[in-house]
Scaffold this active site. Sequence first.
Site, PDB file in Angstrom:
ATOM      1  N   HIS A   1      35.979 156.364 -42.255  1.00  0.00           N
ATOM      2  CA  HIS A   1      35.289 157.605 -41.869  1.00  0.00           C
ATOM      3  C   HIS A   1      35.488 158.637 -42.982  1.00  0.00           C
ATOM      4  O   HIS A   1      36.639 158.903 -43.378  1.00  0.00           O
ATOM      5  CB  HIS A   1      35.897 158.194 -40.590  1.00  0.00           C
ATOM      6  CG  HIS A   1      35.737 157.346 -39.364  1.00  0.00           C
ATOM      7  ND1 HIS A   1      34.806 157.611 -38.392  1.00  0.00           N
ATOM      8  CD2 HIS A   1      36.416 156.249 -38.928  1.00  0.00           C
ATOM      9  CE1 HIS A   1      34.907 156.723 -37.410  1.00  0.00           C
ATOM     10  NE2 HIS A   1      35.888 155.885 -37.720  1.00  0.00           N
TER      11      HIS A   1
ATOM     12  N   ASP B   1      27.345 158.716 -39.174  1.00  0.00           N
ATOM     13  CA  ASP B   1      27.806 158.334 -37.829  1.00  0.00           C
ATOM     14  C   ASP B   1      26.850 158.969 -36.821  1.00  0.00           C
ATOM     15  O   ASP B   1      26.562 160.166 -36.915  1.00  0.00           O
ATOM     16  CB  ASP B   1      29.250 158.848 -37.637  1.00  0.00           C
ATOM     17  CG  ASP B   1      29.923 158.234 -36.426  1.00  0.00           C
ATOM     18  OD1 ASP B   1      29.316 158.250 -35.342  1.00  0.00           O
ATOM     19  OD2 ASP B   1      31.055 157.753 -36.561  1.00  0.00           O
ATOM     20  N   ILE B   2      26.354 158.179 -35.867  1.00  0.00           N
ATOM     21  CA  ILE B   2      25.388 158.754 -34.910  1.00  0.00           C
ATOM     22  C   ILE B   2      26.065 159.636 -33.862  1.00  0.00           C
ATOM     23  O   ILE B   2      25.384 160.407 -33.192  1.00  0.00           O
ATOM     24  CB  ILE B   2      24.504 157.713 -34.164  1.00  0.00           C
ATOM     25  CG1 ILE B   2      25.288 156.489 -33.762  1.00  0.00           C
ATOM     26  CG2 ILE B   2      23.237 157.393 -34.937  1.00  0.00           C
ATOM     27  CD1 ILE B   2      24.592 155.708 -32.664  1.00  0.00           C
TER      28      ILE B   2
ATOM     29  N   HIS C   1      35.612 149.777 -41.490  1.00  0.00           N
ATOM     30  CA  HIS C   1      34.890 150.972 -41.939  1.00  0.00           C
ATOM     31  C   HIS C   1      35.847 152.129 -42.148  1.00  0.00           C
ATOM     32  O   HIS C   1      36.880 152.225 -41.495  1.00  0.00           O
ATOM     33  CB  HIS C   1      33.781 151.370 -40.961  1.00  0.00           C
ATOM     34  CG  HIS C   1      34.246 151.569 -39.549  1.00  0.00           C
ATOM     35  ND1 HIS C   1      34.478 150.522 -38.690  1.00  0.00           N
ATOM     36  CD2 HIS C   1      34.535 152.689 -38.848  1.00  0.00           C
ATOM     37  CE1 HIS C   1      34.870 150.988 -37.526  1.00  0.00           C
ATOM     38  NE2 HIS C   1      34.934 152.305 -37.590  1.00  0.00           N
TER      39      HIS C   1
ATOM     40  N   GLU D   1      36.676 150.849 -32.098  1.00  0.00           N
ATOM     41  CA  GLU D   1      35.410 150.757 -31.354  1.00  0.00           C
ATOM     42  C   GLU D   1      34.510 149.656 -31.913  1.00  0.00           C
ATOM     43  O   GLU D   1      33.980 148.851 -31.152  1.00  0.00           O
ATOM     44  CB  GLU D   1      34.704 152.120 -31.422  1.00  0.00           C
ATOM     45  CG  GLU D   1      33.507 152.258 -30.522  1.00  0.00           C
ATOM     46  CD  GLU D   1      32.784 153.587 -30.747  1.00  0.00           C
ATOM     47  OE1 GLU D   1      31.551 153.566 -30.771  1.00  0.00           O
ATOM     48  OE2 GLU D   1      33.464 154.622 -30.920  1.00  0.00           O
TER      49      GLU D   1
END
Length: 128
Positions: free
Chosen positions: A95, A29-30, A93, A88
């Site tokens: 995490h 994750d950026i 996805h 978002e």
Amino acid sequence: MPSIFSKIVSGEIPCYKVAENDAFLAFLDINPLVPGHTLVIPKKEVDYIFDLDTPTYHGLFAFAKDLAPNLKEAFGSKRIGITVIGLEVPHAHVHLIPINSMKDMDFGRPKMNPTSQDLQAWLQKING
Ligand code: 5GP
């Protein structure tokens, strides 16, 4: 219009790749909550995780499971937390988050803004 994650799958947008197979991709994750915060996605673009076909849904969690021990080892965390939010980015996805306390999984707190060197160094820890 493809999701930002589909653009990562196609290579149009770069990522710090943790692992990949034909159907799934994991990348850092950026804007992580903690170092090593990783996103695991199906390459197939579906917005809502519970709309995935059942084999893909199970495959996503199996792929995530395989990554967790290595992530835990790399960051020396107590556990790898797993969560799904998806408000978002409209591409299913999961995490995976190295955690030592509940607050490490608090999505209400400010996220990190790591440099590319930080992200590269974390990737090195994971992938050696
Ligand atoms: P959610 O949709 O689960 O609420 O959050 C999406 C996550 O994707 C966020 O943690 C955000 O930092 C991450 N993210 C958004 N855009 C990008 C991107 O272009 N690259 C990467 N690696 N992560 C992203």
